[in-house]
Write a protein that holds these residues in place. Structure first.
Motif, mmCIF file in Angstrom:
data_model
loop_
_atom_site.group_PDB
_atom_site.id
_atom_site.type_symbol
_atom_site.label_atom_id
_atom_site.label_comp_id
_atom_site.label_asym_id
_atom_site.label_seq_id
_atom_site.Cartn_x
_atom_site.Cartn_y
_atom_site.Cartn_z
ATOM 1 N N VAL A 1 0.815 -1.220 0.000
ATOM 2 C CA VAL A 1 0.000 0.000 0.000
ATOM 3 C C VAL A 1 0.846 1.266 0.000
ATOM 4 C CG1 VAL A 1 -1.672 1.352 1.302
ATOM 5 C CG2 VAL A 1 -2.048 -1.084 0.952
ATOM 6 N N PRO A 2 1.753 1.463 0.974
ATOM 7 C CA PRO A 2 2.524 2.717 0.935
ATOM 8 C C PRO A 2 3.408 2.842 -0.295
ATOM 9 C CG PRO A 2 3.332 1.242 2.657
ATOM 10 C CD PRO A 2 2.049 0.669 2.169
ATOM 11 N N ALA A 3 3.953 1.723 -0.773
ATOM 12 C CA ALA A 3 4.804 1.784 -1.962
ATOM 13 C C ALA A 3 3.995 2.201 -3.187
ATOM 14 C CB ALA A 3 5.470 0.434 -2.197
ATOM 15 N N LEU A 4 2.816 1.626 -3.357
ATOM 16 C CA LEU A 4 1.988 1.963 -4.515
ATOM 17 C C LEU A 4 1.453 3.389 -4.415
ATOM 18 C CD1 LEU A 4 0.096 -1.408 -4.922
ATOM 19 C CD2 LEU A 4 1.692 -0.407 -6.564
ATOM 20 N N LEU A 5 1.099 3.824 -3.220
ATOM 21 C CA LEU A 5 0.642 5.201 -3.062
ATOM 22 C C LEU A 5 1.766 6.181 -3.374
ATOM 23 C CD1 LEU A 5 -1.560 4.976 0.161
ATOM 24 C CD2 LEU A 5 -2.293 5.005 -2.229
ATOM 25 N N GLU A 6 2.964 5.855 -2.942
ATOM 26 C CA GLU A 6 4.119 6.697 -3.265
ATOM 27 C C GLU A 6 4.327 6.754 -4.780
ATOM 28 O OE1 GLU A 6 8.974 6.542 -2.648
ATOM 29 O OE2 GLU A 6 7.676 5.431 -1.271
ATOM 30 N N GLU A 7 4.236 5.612 -5.424
ATOM 31 C CA GLU A 7 4.405 5.570 -6.877
ATOM 32 C C GLU A 7 3.301 6.352 -7.592
ATOM 33 O OE1 GLU A 7 6.687 4.242 -8.896
ATOM 34 O OE2 GLU A 7 7.960 3.240 -7.436
ATOM 35 N N SER A 8 2.081 6.307 -7.038
ATOM 36 C CA SER A 8 0.955 6.963 -7.704
ATOM 37 C C SER A 8 1.092 8.475 -7.734
ATOM 38 C CB SER A 8 -0.365 6.581 -7.011
ATOM 39 O OG SER A 8 -0.518 7.263 -5.772
ATOM 40 N N ALA A 9 1.889 9.031 -6.827
ATOM 41 C CA ALA A 9 2.022 10.482 -6.751
ATOM 42 C C ALA A 9 2.665 11.065 -8.002
ATOM 43 C CB ALA A 9 2.834 10.863 -5.519
ATOM 44 N N ALA A 10 3.434 10.244 -8.738
ATOM 45 C CA ALA A 10 4.105 10.740 -9.935
ATOM 46 C C ALA A 10 3.540 10.137 -11.214
ATOM 47 C CB ALA A 10 5.603 10.442 -9.854
ATOM 48 N N ALA A 11 2.517 9.291 -11.107
ATOM 49 C CA ALA A 11 2.013 8.550 -12.264
ATOM 50 C C ALA A 11 0.745 9.168 -12.822
ATOM 51 C CB ALA A 11 1.741 7.101 -11.863
ATOM 52 N N ARG A 12 0.437 8.820 -14.083
ATOM 53 C CA ARG A 12 -0.842 9.222 -14.665
ATOM 54 C C ARG A 12 -1.893 8.145 -14.458
ATOM 55 N NH1 ARG A 12 -0.181 9.776 -21.076
ATOM 56 N NH2 ARG A 12 -2.408 10.230 -20.911
ATOM 57 N N LEU A 13 -1.447 6.910 -14.177
ATOM 58 C CA LEU A 13 -2.369 5.789 -14.022
ATOM 59 C C LEU A 13 -1.654 4.662 -13.294
ATOM 60 C CD1 LEU A 13 -5.195 4.637 -14.949
ATOM 61 C CD2 LEU A 13 -3.979 3.668 -16.905
ATOM 62 N N VAL A 14 -2.376 3.983 -12.383
ATOM 63 C CA VAL A 14 -1.872 2.785 -11.718
ATOM 64 C C VAL A 14 -2.755 1.614 -12.110
ATOM 65 C CG1 VAL A 14 -1.548 1.617 -9.500
ATOM 66 C CG2 VAL A 14 -0.837 3.992 -9.756
ATOM 67 N N VAL A 15 -2.138 0.503 -12.499
ATOM 68 C CA VAL A 15 -2.872 -0.687 -12.938
ATOM 69 C C VAL A 15 -2.537 -1.842 -11.996
ATOM 70 C CG1 VAL A 15 -3.325 -2.280 -14.839
ATOM 71 C CG2 VAL A 15 -2.721 0.114 -15.323
ATOM 72 N N LEU A 16 -3.572 -2.519 -11.490
ATOM 73 C CA LEU A 16 -3.402 -3.637 -10.563
ATOM 74 C C LEU A 16 -4.247 -4.815 -11.004
ATOM 75 C CD1 LEU A 16 -3.750 -1.693 -7.182
ATOM 76 C CD2 LEU A 16 -1.621 -2.386 -8.287
ATOM 77 N N GLY A 17 -3.795 -6.010 -10.681
ATOM 78 C CA GLY A 17 -4.602 -7.202 -10.897
ATOM 79 C C GLY A 17 -5.573 -7.397 -9.765
ATOM 80 N N SER A 18 -6.589 -8.223 -9.992
ATOM 81 C CA SER A 18 -7.618 -8.411 -8.971
ATOM 82 C C SER A 18 -7.199 -9.376 -7.880
ATOM 83 C CB SER A 18 -8.918 -8.906 -9.608
ATOM 84 O OG SER A 18 -8.708 -10.111 -10.295
ATOM 85 N N ARG A 19 -6.210 -10.195 -8.144
ATOM 86 C CA ARG A 19 -5.674 -11.090 -7.117
ATOM 87 C C ARG A 19 -4.187 -11.259 -7.351
ATOM 88 N NH1 ARG A 19 -9.030 -14.187 -3.905
ATOM 89 N NH2 ARG A 19 -11.241 -13.997 -4.388
ATOM 90 N N GLY A 20 -3.459 -11.544 -6.289
ATOM 91 C CA GLY A 20 -2.028 -11.745 -6.435
ATOM 92 C C GLY A 20 -1.469 -12.577 -5.309
ATOM 93 N N HIS A 21 -0.143 -12.630 -5.236
ATOM 94 C CA HIS A 21 0.543 -13.314 -4.151
ATOM 95 C C HIS A 21 0.921 -12.287 -3.085
ATOM 96 C CE1 HIS A 21 0.751 -16.822 -6.580
ATOM 97 N NE2 HIS A 21 1.656 -16.363 -7.417
#
Length: 314
Positions: free
Chosen positions: A113-133
Motif C-alpha cells: 500500500v505505501p509503496a503503490l501510493l508513493e508511486e501513484s504520486a508521480a504517475a498518470r495511471l496505476v494498474v493492478l490485478g484483482s488477485r495476487g501473491h
C-alpha cells in the motif's frame, strides 16, 4: 541485531519515477492476476504513448508452525526475488511491445500500500490485478485495494478476469461510465471520453436512479405522470454533464442511458462486454466515498473486465 533487521537496514531504495506524471505504473508479483494487469498496462501505455513502470513490492513476514515450535524461518533475499520478478515482467513486455519504453522499481522490505501510493504520486495511471501473491493477495477483498483505490494520487485500473461464459465476439464494445453531477463522476466521465478516444471507440454514459419508495403519506411510489417527470429530469441532468465533459473531449460519440435501477446493477449490466468500466470514488446520494459503499464494492467484485476508479481530485 537480527538478520531481518540487518536486511531491512541495507534495503536499497528504487530509482525515483520520472517527473511529469506521464507514465503508467503496474503492480506485478508473478501471479495470474498481475500477469493480466501487466498485459493490459502494456497495451494501454502503448495506446497512450506513455512509458510503463513495473513496480514490484516484496515484503517478508515470519512464519511459525507447530512443527517449528514457534521458531522463525530465515528471511529470503527479498532484493534478489524482487529483481527476478521485475526481470520476468520486463521480458514479457519487451516480447509483446518491442517499441514500448519500460522500466522497473523494486520495493524490497516494503508493504504494497505505501509503496503503490508513493508511486501513484508521480504517475498518470496505476494498474493492478484483482488477485495476487503476498502483498497483492486477495486485492479486491482486502485493505490493499480499498486503500490504494481511495488514496492514490491518480486513477487506478483494476483488471478483472473476463467472464468465461461470455463469447469473445461480445467484447470490445466501448467504454461505460457511471455519470452523475458529482465532481468525481464528472472527472470519471472525462477520463472515459479520453480512454475511448485513445481506443477509437464510443462511450455509454449511464445515469442510474431509483424513485422514492415513499410518496406523500402513502407507502406507494410516485404516480405515472410524476415518474415520467422524474425520469425526464434525470435525462436532462445526464445531458448537461455529458455536454460539459464534451467541451474537454469533443470528438467521441456518447450514448446517454438513463436506467431506473440500482446503480451497481445498471453499471454491471451496461458493462457486459465493454472494454472498460469507469466509476468515480465519490457519488451523489447516500454513500459518500464510493469505494467504501455498496456500488463500488459490487462493481469491483462482479465486473467481468477492467474497472477504472477515478478520484474527485488527482
Amino acid at each position: 541485531m537480527s538478520t531481518s533487521e540487518q536486511e531491512h537496514d541495507v534495503r536499497r531504495r528504487p530509482d525515483p519515477p520520472p517527473p511529469g506524471r506521464h507514465h503508467v505504473v503496474v503492480g506485478y508479483d508473478g501471479s495470474d492476476g498481475s500477469v493480466r494487469a501487466l498485459a493490459w498496462a502494456g497495451e494501454e501505455a502503448e495506446r497512450l504513448g506513455a512509458p510503463l513502470r513495473v513496480v514490484v513490492c516484496v515484503d517478508w513476514h515470519p512464519v511459525a508452525s507447530p512443527e517449528a515450535a514457534g521458531a522463525l524461518l530465515a528471511p529470503p533475499d527479498l532484493r534478489r526475488l524482487g529483481e527476478q520478478l521485475a526481470d520476468q515482467a520486463l521480458t514479457r513486455l519487451r516480447g509483446d511491445h518491442s517499441g514500448l519504453e519500460v522500466g522497473s522499481a523494486v520495493h524490497d522490505w516494503a508493504a504494497a500500500v505505501p509503496a503503490l501510493l508513493e508511486e501513484s504520486a508521480a504517475a498518470r495511471l496505476v494498474v493492478l490485478g484483482s488477485r495476487g501473491h503476498g502483498a497483492f493477495a486477495d486485492l479486491m477483498l482486502g485493505s490493499t485495494s480499498a486503500q490504494v483505490a481511495v488514496h492514490a494520487h491518480c486513477p487506478v485500473v483494476v483488471v478483472r478476469p473476463p467472464d468465461a461464459s461470455e463469447a469473445p465476439a461480445a467484447t470490445g464494445r466501448g467504454v461505460v461510465v457511471g455519470a452523475d453531477s458529482s465532481p468525481a463522476a464528472c472527472r470519471a466521465l472525462v477520463f472515459a471520453l479520453r480512454a475511448a478516444a485513445a481506443r477509437g471507440s464510443e462511450v455509454t454514459a449511464v445515469r442510474a436512479w431509483q424513485p422514492p419508495s415513499l410518496w406523500g403519506s402513502t407507502q406507494h411510489g410516485p404516480a405515472h405522470a410524476q415518474l415520467v417527470a422524474l425520469e425526464r429530469a434525470q435525462a436532462d441532468l445526464l445531458a448537461q454533464v455529458v455536454a460539459d465533459a464534451r467541451q474537454t473531449v469533443p470528438d467521441v460519440v456518447v450514448h446517454e442511458r438513463v436506467v431506473r435501477d440500482h446503480p451497481a446493477t445498471a453499471l454491471l449490466e451496461a458493462a457486459r462486454g465493454a472494454e472498460l468500466l469507469v466509476v468515480g470514488t465519490r457519488g451523489s446520494g447516500g454513500f459518500r466515498g464510493l469505494l467504501l459503499g455498496s456500488v463500488s464494492r459490487a462493481v469491483i467484485h462482479h465486473a467481468h473486465g477492467p474497472v477504472a476508479v477515478v478520484h474527485s481530485e488527482d
